[in-house]
Scaffold this motif. Structure first.
Motif, PDB file in Angstrom:
ATOM      1  N   HIS A   1     -13.005  -0.960 -12.358  1.00 56.10           N
ATOM      2  CA  HIS A   1     -12.240   0.222 -12.747  1.00 56.10           C
ATOM      3  C   HIS A   1     -11.812   1.017 -11.515  1.00 56.10           C
ATOM      4  CE1 HIS A   1     -13.182  -0.359 -16.978  1.00 56.10           C
ATOM      5  NE2 HIS A   1     -14.393  -0.700 -16.574  1.00 56.10           N
ATOM      6  N   CYS A   2     -10.832   1.856 -11.695  1.00 55.43           N
ATOM      7  CA  CYS A   2     -10.305   2.683 -10.607  1.00 55.43           C
ATOM      8  C   CYS A   2     -10.321   4.142 -11.022  1.00 55.43           C
ATOM      9  CB  CYS A   2      -8.873   2.270 -10.272  1.00 55.43           C
ATOM     10  SG  CYS A   2      -8.726   0.571  -9.735  1.00 55.43           S
ATOM     11  N   LYS A   3     -10.200   5.012 -10.024  1.00 52.43           N
ATOM     12  CA  LYS A   3     -10.111   6.444 -10.319  1.00 52.43           C
ATOM     13  C   LYS A   3      -9.346   7.140  -9.205  1.00 52.43           C
ATOM     14  CE  LYS A   3     -14.427   7.989  -8.207  1.00 52.43           C
ATOM     15  NZ  LYS A   3     -15.646   8.752  -8.433  1.00 52.43           N
ATOM     16  N   TRP A   4      -8.847   8.313  -9.512  1.00 49.57           N
ATOM     17  CA  TRP A   4      -8.153   9.145  -8.535  1.00 49.57           C
ATOM     18  C   TRP A   4      -9.139  10.130  -7.925  1.00 49.57           C
ATOM     19  CZ3 TRP A   4      -3.316   8.695  -6.673  1.00 49.57           C
ATOM     20  CH2 TRP A   4      -2.431   7.895  -7.371  1.00 49.57           C
ATOM     21  N   LEU A   5      -9.049  10.309  -6.608  1.00 45.90           N
ATOM     22  CA  LEU A   5      -9.834  11.313  -5.904  1.00 45.90           C
ATOM     23  C   LEU A   5      -8.877  12.345  -5.326  1.00 45.90           C
ATOM     24  CD1 LEU A   5     -12.347   9.106  -3.905  1.00 45.90           C
ATOM     25  CD2 LEU A   5     -12.746  10.323  -6.034  1.00 45.90           C
ATOM     26  N   PHE A   6      -9.216  13.606  -5.471  1.00 50.64           N
ATOM     27  CA  PHE A   6      -8.373  14.689  -4.986  1.00 50.64           C
ATOM     28  C   PHE A   6      -9.165  15.579  -4.046  1.00 50.64           C
ATOM     29  CE2 PHE A   6      -7.030  13.554  -9.279  1.00 50.64           C
ATOM     30  CZ  PHE A   6      -5.711  13.207  -9.045  1.00 50.64           C
ATOM     31  N   ARG A   7      -8.596  15.902  -2.895  1.00 53.56           N
ATOM     32  CA  ARG A   7      -9.243  16.782  -1.928  1.00 53.56           C
ATOM     33  C   ARG A   7      -8.208  17.719  -1.326  1.00 53.56           C
ATOM     34  NH1 ARG A   7     -12.940  15.352  -4.122  1.00 53.56           N
ATOM     35  NH2 ARG A   7     -14.671  14.075  -3.457  1.00 53.56           N
ATOM     36  N   ILE A   8      -8.655  18.930  -1.054  1.00 57.98           N
ATOM     37  CA  ILE A   8      -7.821  19.892  -0.341  1.00 57.98           C
ATOM     38  C   ILE A   8      -8.394  20.035   1.056  1.00 57.98           C
ATOM     39  CG2 ILE A   8      -7.051  22.286  -0.199  1.00 57.98           C
ATOM     40  CD1 ILE A   8      -7.229  22.416  -3.243  1.00 57.98           C
TER      41      ILE A   8
ATOM     42  N   ALA B   1      -4.286  23.149   4.545  1.00 58.96           N
ATOM     43  CA  ALA B   1      -3.618  22.308   5.537  1.00 58.96           C
ATOM     44  C   ALA B   1      -2.875  21.179   4.840  1.00 58.96           C
ATOM     45  CB  ALA B   1      -4.620  21.741   6.534  1.00 58.96           C
ATOM     46  N   GLN B   2      -3.531  20.563   3.855  1.00 57.90           N
ATOM     47  CA  GLN B   2      -2.883  19.455   3.165  1.00 57.90           C
ATOM     48  C   GLN B   2      -3.633  19.100   1.891  1.00 57.90           C
ATOM     49  OE1 GLN B   2      -3.958  16.170   5.908  1.00 57.90           O
ATOM     50  NE2 GLN B   2      -2.621  14.901   4.693  1.00 57.90           N
ATOM     51  N   TYR B   3      -2.866  18.569   0.936  1.00 56.11           N
ATOM     52  CA  TYR B   3      -3.434  18.032  -0.294  1.00 56.11           C
ATOM     53  C   TYR B   3      -3.557  16.529  -0.106  1.00 56.11           C
ATOM     54  CZ  TYR B   3      -2.131  22.451  -2.513  1.00 56.11           C
ATOM     55  OH  TYR B   3      -2.019  23.774  -2.841  1.00 56.11           O
ATOM     56  N   LYS B   4      -4.688  15.956  -0.521  1.00 54.16           N
ATOM     57  CA  LYS B   4      -4.885  14.515  -0.372  1.00 54.16           C
ATOM     58  C   LYS B   4      -5.277  13.913  -1.719  1.00 54.16           C
ATOM     59  CE  LYS B   4      -6.182  12.863   3.618  1.00 54.16           C
ATOM     60  NZ  LYS B   4      -7.040  12.419   4.712  1.00 54.16           N
ATOM     61  N   ALA B   5      -4.608  12.831  -2.077  1.00 50.13           N
ATOM     62  CA  ALA B   5      -4.922  12.101  -3.300  1.00 50.13           C
ATOM     63  C   ALA B   5      -5.103  10.636  -2.931  1.00 50.13           C
ATOM     64  CB  ALA B   5      -3.800  12.252  -4.321  1.00 50.13           C
ATOM     65  N   ARG B   6      -6.137  10.017  -3.452  1.00 49.33           N
ATOM     66  CA  ARG B   6      -6.414   8.611  -3.192  1.00 49.33           C
ATOM     67  C   ARG B   6      -6.746   7.916  -4.498  1.00 49.33           C
ATOM     68  NH1 ARG B   6      -4.101   9.591   0.547  1.00 49.33           N
ATOM     69  NH2 ARG B   6      -4.771   9.804   2.675  1.00 49.33           N
ATOM     70  N   PHE B   7      -6.227   6.699  -4.643  1.00 47.92           N
ATOM     71  CA  PHE B   7      -6.532   5.869  -5.802  1.00 47.92           C
ATOM     72  C   PHE B   7      -7.508   4.808  -5.321  1.00 47.92           C
ATOM     73  CE2 PHE B   7      -5.343   2.607  -9.048  1.00 47.92           C
ATOM     74  CZ  PHE B   7      -5.693   3.350 -10.152  1.00 47.92           C
ATOM     75  N   VAL B   8      -8.737   4.855  -5.814  1.00 48.20           N
ATOM     76  CA  VAL B   8      -9.785   3.981  -5.294  1.00 48.20           C
ATOM     77  C   VAL B   8     -10.423   3.163  -6.406  1.00 48.20           C
ATOM     78  CG1 VAL B   8     -10.332   5.527  -3.376  1.00 48.20           C
ATOM     79  CG2 VAL B   8     -11.548   5.786  -5.521  1.00 48.20           C
ATOM     80  N   ALA B   9     -10.962   2.012  -6.011  1.00 50.94           N
ATOM     81  CA  ALA B   9     -11.680   1.152  -6.943  1.00 50.94           C
ATOM     82  C   ALA B   9     -13.138   1.579  -6.996  1.00 50.94           C
ATOM     83  CB  ALA B   9     -11.577  -0.302  -6.497  1.00 50.94           C
ATOM     84  N   LYS B  10     -13.707   1.506  -8.160  1.00 53.41           N
ATOM     85  CA  LYS B  10     -15.138   1.791  -8.320  1.00 53.41           C
ATOM     86  C   LYS B  10     -15.893   0.493  -8.044  1.00 53.41           C
ATOM     87  CE  LYS B  10     -14.486   5.213 -11.981  1.00 53.41           C
ATOM     88  NZ  LYS B  10     -14.858   5.532 -13.377  1.00 53.41           N
ATOM     89  N   GLY B  11     -16.085   0.198  -6.777  1.00 49.73           N
ATOM     90  CA  GLY B  11     -16.670  -1.067  -6.365  1.00 49.73           C
ATOM     91  C   GLY B  11     -18.110  -1.256  -6.755  1.00 49.73           C
TER      92      GLY B  11
END
Length: 143
Positions: free
Chosen positions: A67-74, A83-93
């Motif tokens: 499965h995968c999920k989105w991670l969000f960080r400011i 400074a920036q918004y960061k979004a990553r789509f990662v696998a739940k390894g």
């Protein structure tokens, strides 16, 4: 034994209460509702498509999908401004099982020994060291 507290030496305690207006998100629905987050989610998604990170295939009956999920960080500046918004789509390894597609997953992680070698070279050669933020580790350079 004489300690700092017994001697009356103490560092003043500074309490800072900051109410962030833009809190980090926990779902893709929340992200798509915000214009700031929608842009970075779209950039991440387009980079994954451009790099051909995945392809749609049918899942064999004896396999379990990762499965995968989105991670969000400011990311914030020292003064607290965004400074920036960061979004990553990662696998739940962590759903993987050893022996089943276990060695086919690549995780670009730098080993500590490599960091030490680079720092040693930097010091011995007098190179300038800079920090970079890699937006998408798999991005290919266009020619």
């Amino acid at each position: 034994m004489q300690t700092r507290s017994k001697s009356g030496i103490s560092k003043p305690k500074i309490f800072q209460a900051t109410a962030w207006i833009d809190e980090e998100l926990h779902s893709i629905k929340q992200a798509l509702a915000s214009p700031h987050w929608k842009v970075v989610v779209q950039e991440e998604y387009e980079a994954l498509l451009k790099n051909k990170t995945w392809s749609l295939v049918s899942l064999p009956s004896d396999r379990r999908a990762v499965h995968c999920k989105w991670l969000f960080r400011i990311k914030r500046n020292a003064d607290g401004s965004i400074a920036q918004y960061k979004a990553r789509f990662v696998a739940k390894g962590f759903f993987q099982q050893p022996g089943i597609y276990f060695h086919e997953v690549f995780s670009p992680v730098v080993k500590p020994v490599i960091v030490r070698v680079i720092l040693t070279l930097d010091l011995s050669k007098g190179w300038q060291l800079r920090q970079v933020d890699i937006n998408n580790a798999l991005q290919k350079k266009s020619t």
